[in-house]
Design an enzyme around this catalytic site. Structure first.
Site, PDB file in Angstrom:
ATOM      1  N   ARG A   1      36.936  33.294  55.081  1.00 13.23           N
ATOM      2  CA  ARG A   1      37.315  34.656  54.640  1.00 13.23           C
ATOM      3  C   ARG A   1      36.479  35.658  55.453  1.00 13.23           C
ATOM      4  O   ARG A   1      35.268  35.460  55.608  1.00 13.23           O
ATOM      5  CB  ARG A   1      37.068  34.851  53.131  1.00 13.23           C
ATOM      6  CG  ARG A   1      38.027  34.032  52.257  1.00 13.23           C
ATOM      7  CD  ARG A   1      37.983  34.461  50.806  1.00 13.23           C
ATOM      8  NE  ARG A   1      38.712  35.702  50.565  1.00 13.23           N
ATOM      9  CZ  ARG A   1      38.683  36.367  49.414  1.00 13.23           C
ATOM     10  NH1 ARG A   1      37.967  35.920  48.403  1.00 13.23           N
ATOM     11  NH2 ARG A   1      39.375  37.481  49.263  1.00 13.23           N
TER      12      ARG A   1
ATOM     13  N   ARG B   1      35.433  32.877  44.441  1.00 10.43           N
ATOM     14  CA  ARG B   1      35.667  34.163  45.110  1.00 10.43           C
ATOM     15  C   ARG B   1      34.630  35.144  44.594  1.00 10.43           C
ATOM     16  O   ARG B   1      33.898  34.852  43.651  1.00 10.43           O
ATOM     17  CB  ARG B   1      37.108  34.673  44.952  1.00 10.43           C
ATOM     18  CG  ARG B   1      37.828  34.401  43.682  1.00 10.43           C
ATOM     19  CD  ARG B   1      37.283  35.055  42.454  1.00 10.43           C
ATOM     20  NE  ARG B   1      37.114  36.496  42.614  1.00 10.43           N
ATOM     21  CZ  ARG B   1      36.302  37.249  41.907  1.00 10.43           C
ATOM     22  NH1 ARG B   1      35.538  36.709  40.954  1.00 10.43           N
ATOM     23  NH2 ARG B   1      36.195  38.541  42.096  1.00 10.43           N
ATOM     24  N   GLY B   2      34.616  36.344  45.217  1.00 13.24           N
ATOM     25  CA  GLY B   2      33.565  37.308  44.886  1.00 13.24           C
ATOM     26  C   GLY B   2      32.445  37.135  45.913  1.00 13.24           C
ATOM     27  O   GLY B   2      32.021  35.991  46.185  1.00 13.24           O
ATOM     28  N   ALA B   3      31.988  38.253  46.484  1.00  9.42           N
ATOM     29  CA  ALA B   3      31.095  38.176  47.649  1.00  9.42           C
ATOM     30  C   ALA B   3      29.850  37.288  47.445  1.00  9.42           C
ATOM     31  O   ALA B   3      29.619  36.358  48.236  1.00  9.42           O
ATOM     32  CB  ALA B   3      30.718  39.589  48.083  1.00  9.42           C
TER      33      ALA B   3
ATOM     34  N   ASN C   1      35.489  47.089  49.268  1.00  9.94           N
ATOM     35  CA  ASN C   1      35.620  46.345  48.015  1.00  9.94           C
ATOM     36  C   ASN C   1      37.112  46.115  47.794  1.00  9.94           C
ATOM     37  O   ASN C   1      37.951  46.546  48.607  1.00  9.94           O
ATOM     38  CB  ASN C   1      34.985  47.120  46.848  1.00  9.94           C
ATOM     39  CG  ASN C   1      34.870  46.269  45.594  1.00  9.94           C
ATOM     40  OD1 ASN C   1      34.402  45.126  45.648  1.00  9.94           O
ATOM     41  ND2 ASN C   1      35.313  46.772  44.460  1.00  9.94           N
ATOM     42  N   LYS C   2      37.443  45.439  46.712  1.00  9.51           N
ATOM     43  CA  LYS C   2      38.834  45.071  46.438  1.00  9.51           C
ATOM     44  C   LYS C   2      39.789  46.239  46.596  1.00  9.51           C
ATOM     45  O   LYS C   2      39.478  47.361  46.183  1.00  9.51           O
ATOM     46  CB  LYS C   2      38.900  44.495  45.015  1.00  9.51           C
ATOM     47  CG  LYS C   2      40.244  44.023  44.539  1.00  9.51           C
ATOM     48  CD  LYS C   2      40.905  43.043  45.470  1.00  9.51           C
ATOM     49  CE  LYS C   2      40.080  41.835  45.847  1.00  9.51           C
ATOM     50  NZ  LYS C   2      40.583  41.121  47.047  1.00  9.51           N
TER      51      LYS C   2
ATOM     52  N   GLN D   1      42.374  40.039  39.415  1.00  6.23           N
ATOM     53  CA  GLN D   1      41.034  39.553  39.043  1.00  6.23           C
ATOM     54  C   GLN D   1      40.501  40.312  37.822  1.00  6.23           C
ATOM     55  O   GLN D   1      39.725  39.772  37.042  1.00  6.23           O
ATOM     56  CB  GLN D   1      40.054  39.718  40.210  1.00  6.23           C
ATOM     57  CG  GLN D   1      40.301  38.809  41.396  1.00  6.23           C
ATOM     58  CD  GLN D   1      41.169  39.456  42.448  1.00  6.23           C
ATOM     59  OE1 GLN D   1      42.048  40.259  42.127  1.00  6.23           O
ATOM     60  NE2 GLN D   1      40.962  39.118  43.703  1.00  6.23           N
TER      61      GLN D   1
ATOM     62  N   ASP E   1      32.037  44.092  48.908  1.00  2.00           N
ATOM     63  CA  ASP E   1      32.145  42.920  49.788  1.00  2.00           C
ATOM     64  C   ASP E   1      31.358  43.109  51.079  1.00  2.00           C
ATOM     65  O   ASP E   1      30.893  42.148  51.677  1.00  2.00           O
ATOM     66  CB  ASP E   1      33.610  42.614  50.083  1.00  2.00           C
ATOM     67  CG  ASP E   1      34.257  42.056  48.836  1.00  2.00           C
ATOM     68  OD1 ASP E   1      34.681  42.853  47.985  1.00  2.00           O
ATOM     69  OD2 ASP E   1      34.270  40.820  48.680  1.00  2.00           O
TER      70      ASP E   1
END
Ligand code: MRU
Length: 351
Positions: A95, A50-52, A252-253, A201, A242
């Site tokens: 995603r 995960r993570g862009a 973003n998150k 996270q 993201d």
């Protein structure tokens, strides 16, 4: 000045994609070998990776796996390209928010169409390009880290949200890359890591990777950020992204927007650290960014236990969009972009 960090999140080895399983950190460290494009789809969807930027590279590796699969049972080039395109759409559907995934898969697809050679040669070119993108990611992060370190005050308290670290990239990280480079220059900086509900996270990944590197880190819950800002303990905020629209609005998150508002109120600089591959110049504003809705279990459960009434309504967007006016600067591999972002983003893409 870059910092030596050992974490490599994803790596192409012997025709498979080896990645750290991020669903079991920090209690267990294990790598998994992703051997098919189907497995890659699920690894991205279920957030093993995960993570862009990391899912961008996962997408590039996924395309290499797809090409290897198709090479075995397709003899006509046209059919190979058509089937590869179907696989590209499938991988991209894992995603929706992080544009790096679409960026990397589209890059692989474009290359496949451009190569004049045989299916075997196309497959080899896709594999090699995946490895190239993987290596470039670390270099880009180090450049970003060094630009970002320039704006970190001496002895700063730095707040970050989610995990925009080595684990969210191939290595070094974006926001945490800035922190790593700043720490290399000034070991007196201190990090405050937001826990980042609901998937944590910040707690599970950011504290794990920063403490591995000996960077002083304090874990706080998401609701505590304004309190610590009001106490003068936070001098700057740096987070990842993201997807960034052409006007600088940044997805973003979930929870990032709240942090940005709190930073503005307390007059604290709020920076985004992201590679240019996270900027989606095809969309004018953040309103056009698709926001992933994730499983409601992430909100209703902690460690398999229900934490709420069973019949309550749930909504669980994975990301929010911070409006550009709350952002002090966007740290990229080509320097720090400043407001007006519509102009500075346009300019950096013209270079
Ligand atoms: O849902 P996740 O864990 O993939 O979300 C990650 C983030 O929001 C990160 O901050 C973002 O991808 C930047 S990573 C360098």
């Amino acid at each position: 000045m870059t910092f030596k960090s050992k974490i490599k999140t994803i790596e192409w080895i012997d025709n498979c994609s080896k990645m750290i399983d991020q669903t079991i950190l920090p209690n267990e460290f294990k790598t998994v070998d992703i051997k098919t494009s189907d497995e890659m789809y699920f690894a991205i969807k279920n957030m093993i990776v995960r993570g862009a930027p990391a899912i961008g590279i996962a997408g590039a590796h996924g395309m290499a796996l797809a090409a290897i699969e198709l090479e075995k049972n397709t003899s006509k080039k046209e059919e190979f390209i058509r089937k590869l395109e179907e696989r590209a759409d499938f991988i991209k559907s894992s995603r929706p928010t992080a544009v790096n995934l679409m960026w990397a898969v589209d890059k692989q697809m474009k290359l496949a169409k451009e190569i004049q050679g045989s299916i075997k040669e196309i497959t080899q070119a896709i594999i090699e390009n995946g490895i190239k993108l993987e290596n470039e990611d670390i270099e880009i992060n180090k450049r970003m880290g060094d630009f970002g370190a320039e704006v970190v005050p001496i002895g700063a308290g730095i707040l970050t949200h989610c995990n925009a670290g080595a684990l969210a990239t191939v290595g070094y990280g974006t926001a945490l890359g800035v922190i790593r480079s700043a720490f290399a220059k000034d070991p007196s900086i201190k990090v405050f890591a937001d826990e980042t509900r609901p998937r944590q996270q910040g707690a599970r990944l950011t504290t794990w990777e920063l403490t591995q590197d000996g960077i002083p880190t304090t874990l706080i819950t998401d609701g505590m950020c304004s309190y610590f800002m009001s106490k003068g303990l936070i001098d700057m905020v740096v987070v990842g992204a993201d997807r960034i629209a052409a006007n600088g609005d940044t997805a973003n998150k979930i929870g990032t927007y709240t942090v940005a508002i709190a930073a503005k109120y307390h007059n604290i600089p709020f920076y985004i650290a992201a590679p240019l591959s996270t900027i989606d110049i095809s969309i004018k504003t953040g309103k056009e960014i698709p926001i992933e809705e994730r499983s409601h279990d992430e909100v209703t459960h902690i460690n398999d236990d229900w934490i709420c009434a069973k019949n309550v309504n749930i909504i669980n967007p994975g990301f929010d969009v911070t409006p550009n006016e709350l952002i002090t600067g966007i740290i990229t591999e080509k320097g720090i972009l400043k407001p007006n972002f519509t102009d500075s983003i346009k300019k950096v893409f013209e270079k």
